[in-house]
Design a protein around this motif. Structure first.
Motif, short mmCIF file in Angstrom:
data_model
loop_
_atom_site.label_atom_id
_atom_site.label_comp_id
_atom_site.label_asym_id
_atom_site.label_seq_id
_atom_site.Cartn_x
_atom_site.Cartn_y
_atom_site.Cartn_z
N UNK A 151 -0.75 23.84 -21.61
CA UNK A 151 -0.52 22.82 -20.60
C UNK A 151 0.85 22.20 -20.85
N UNK A 152 1.67 22.10 -19.82
CA UNK A 152 3.02 21.56 -19.98
C UNK A 152 3.47 20.93 -18.67
N UNK A 153 4.61 20.22 -18.75
CA UNK A 153 5.17 19.59 -17.57
C UNK A 153 5.01 18.10 -17.58
N UNK A 154 6.09 17.39 -17.18
CA UNK A 154 6.06 15.93 -17.13
C UNK A 154 5.60 15.45 -15.75
N UNK A 155 6.29 15.87 -14.70
CA UNK A 155 5.95 15.48 -13.34
C UNK A 155 5.12 16.57 -12.65
N UNK A 156 5.52 17.82 -12.83
CA UNK A 156 4.75 18.95 -12.29
C UNK A 156 3.96 19.59 -13.42
N UNK A 157 2.67 19.39 -13.42
CA UNK A 157 1.83 19.92 -14.48
C UNK A 157 1.59 21.40 -14.28
N UNK A 158 1.68 22.17 -15.38
CA UNK A 158 1.49 23.62 -15.34
C UNK A 158 0.46 24.02 -16.38
N UNK A 159 -0.43 24.90 -15.97
CA UNK A 159 -1.41 25.45 -16.91
C UNK A 159 -1.27 26.95 -16.95
N UNK A 160 -1.09 27.49 -18.14
CA UNK A 160 -0.96 28.94 -18.32
C UNK A 160 -2.09 29.43 -19.22
#
Length: 520
Positions: free
Chosen positions: A79-88
């Motif tokens: 899980x990463x991202x400050x404003x746009x969250x991304x899950x890989x």
């Protein structure tokens, strides 16, 4: 398994250290070289530096707070991202290579970095922990390796079941006796339980040879240039510097002593540099993977899945050929990480015979055949008669501009003649170095003029072949073959001017690929 968690707090310090290194040149320019400057653009440049560096620190902190990862029974979840969250999600089955790199920074805190790579393109196809404890790195690596072992056992059990069914079908009508199991099936569990075998460990003799082969002793040349520059800065008057240098060189014994001392220092620096880079180089293997580790100050370890190896290349430069050494490179289907780490290379300074033996030990399905076919004699004449467009263009430019070289007015035609001799010599050397052979399901191609490359691949790993013939090749009855292997980037290998009969045999050989590749 590892529950959802943030990266290690030292990751922030690691990121800050990398930013400092990237900004180091700017810091020197603004605050050291221009320390007393009152220029407006220097003033605003410093303000921009303060703002940019503050934003970098804030982004590092925010990234640490918003980045998390977990490892369950089947995959990594990032899980990463400050404003746009991304899950890989990266399944363990997609992991092809595992790379560990331990720098001085990591060793100070008893940490390491680990990188899991897949065969998919793009940065999102990898999962990397820049700073992680040794225990957690081992745990993650065991999770991936254990899952892959389970998959292999499942595949092996399925293959064994299919084999038994086939045998029972062939023996239909006979009384059932003890189950028939092939030697290959019987050996699978034993191979899985084998521990790692040390195939190669570098010695002091190897390091000593490597220091000369890699020309590491030339590292003193830029050091001397830097020292000379410092001396010139210390003595602003160039005449003083030149007079001191000429005074030292006037006496033959002082000049000889200086050359001897510089030569000893140069060789010592080369040995130290090679020892730091390639010291403690070790190659181990088990039934499924090849493990490479190297480095004294900074340690790098890497594992390659054997079934992902697409081809093997044995490379010899002129210096290595003179000393009987060679470099072995493995081409894999996935990415091999950062190029500067050279993780795909088995020890670059192996004795040739030991390199052949090492390949057969770690990759039993690859057998190196030393006796190979030569090019037909007609190929030499074809190579010599083939026009060199580079030489034609350069000669035309030399004839048009007629440059003065060493005070010679007609030096242009001498340069053109030397270039022509060099091209002809390279083509002759390449003719004698080129060899080829098709041995069962293996292909071997050796090409190159000064630096020769021996390419070895299995038929099932070659995804495409081409046979081409230009006008001259049709006249001389020869052809060129071209192989393509899956890699990143795609691996292309060519052999030119082989006999037409060999090209036809190569085509028939590749058509039998269906025997090696099974589809369901």
């Amino acid at each position: 398994m590892i529950d959802m968690k943030r990266h290690h707090p030292l990751t922030m310090l690691w990121s800050l250290w990398k930013r400092v290194k990237n900004w180091f040149a700017i810091v020197l320019f603004l605050f050291v070289f221009r320390q007393g400057s009152e220029s407006q653009w220097i003033f605003y440049g410093r303000i921009a530096f303060y703002v940019g560096f503050s934003i970098s620190i804030l982004s590092i902190i925010l990234k640490w707070f918003t980045s998390r990862y977990a490892a369950d029974d089947t995959a990594f979840h990032i899980y990463s991202g400050v404003f746009n969250r991304t899950r890989r999600t990266i399944p363990y089955t997609k992991v092809q290579n595992v790379n560990r790199h331990t720098t001085l920074f990591h060793r100070l805190f008893n940490m390491t970095s680990i990188r899991f790579e897949t065969g998919i393109k793009g940065e999102d196809a990898t999962f990397q922990l820049h700073v992680v404890s040794l225990s957690e790195a081992e745990q993650l690596e065991k999770i991936v390796a254990g899952h892959m072992a389970e998959e292999a056992e499942t595949a092996g059990a399925t293959e064994e079941h299919d084999t038994l069914d086939a045998v029972q079908a062939m023996e239909e009508g006979e009384t059932q006796s003890e189950p028939f199991i092939t030697d290959e099936v019987m050996s699978l569990p034993a191979k899985e339980k084998q521990e790692r075998v040390v195939n190669y460990h570098s010695t002091r003799k190897d390091i000593f040879k490597a220091s000369f082969t890699s020309l590491s002793f030339l590292v003193l040349i830029p050091v001397l240039a830097t020292l000379y520059s410092w001396v010139k800065d210390f003595f602003p008057d160039e005449e003083v510097t030149e007079s001191l240098l000429l005074t030292w060189l006037d006496s033959w014994w002082i000049a000889s002593l200086m050359i001897l001392v510089l030569l000893i220092i140069s060789i010592a620096l080369g040995i130290v540099r090679t020892f730091v880079k390639y010291g403690n180089f070790q190659i181990t293997s088990d039934a499924k993977r090849i493990y490479i580790s190297k480095g004294m100050m900074e340690q790098t370890s890497f594992s390659i899945l054997k079934e992902r190896v697409q081809a093997v290349k044995i490379i010899q430069s002129p210096m290595k050929r003179l000393l009987g050494l060679a470099e072995v490179e493995l081409t894999t289907a996935g990415s091999l990480g950062e190029s500067e780490q050279e993780v795909n290379s088995l020890y670059p300074f192996l004795p040739v015979k030991q390199a052949y033996t090492l390949i057969e030990e770690i990759l039993p399905s690859y057998q190196v055949t030393q006796e190979m076919e030569k090019l037909p004699r007609i190929s030499l004449w074809l190579r010599l008669l083939k026009p060199s467009w580079g030489w034609i263009i350069i000669t035309g430019l030399l004839w048009y501009f007629k440059p003065f070289v060493l005070g010679q007015k007609h030096a242009w035609w001498m340069i053109s003649a030397i270039l022509l001799v060099w091209i002809a010599t390279s083509r002759v050397l390449e003719f004698f170095h080129t060899r080829y052979i098709l041995h069962q399901n293996l292909i071997q191609l050796r090409t190159g003029a000064l630096t020769s490359t021996l390419f070895i691949s299995k038929r099932e790993k070659v995804i495409e072949v081409q046979i081409t013939r230009n006008v001259l090749q049709r006249w001389f009855g020869v052809a060129s073959i071209h192989t393509v292997n899956r890699a990143k980037p795609v691996l292309h290998h060519r052999a030119h001017d082989i006999s037409l009969d060999t090209a036809k045999s190569f085509q028939l050989w590749y058509m039998e690929r269906t025997q090696d590749v099974q589809t369901r």
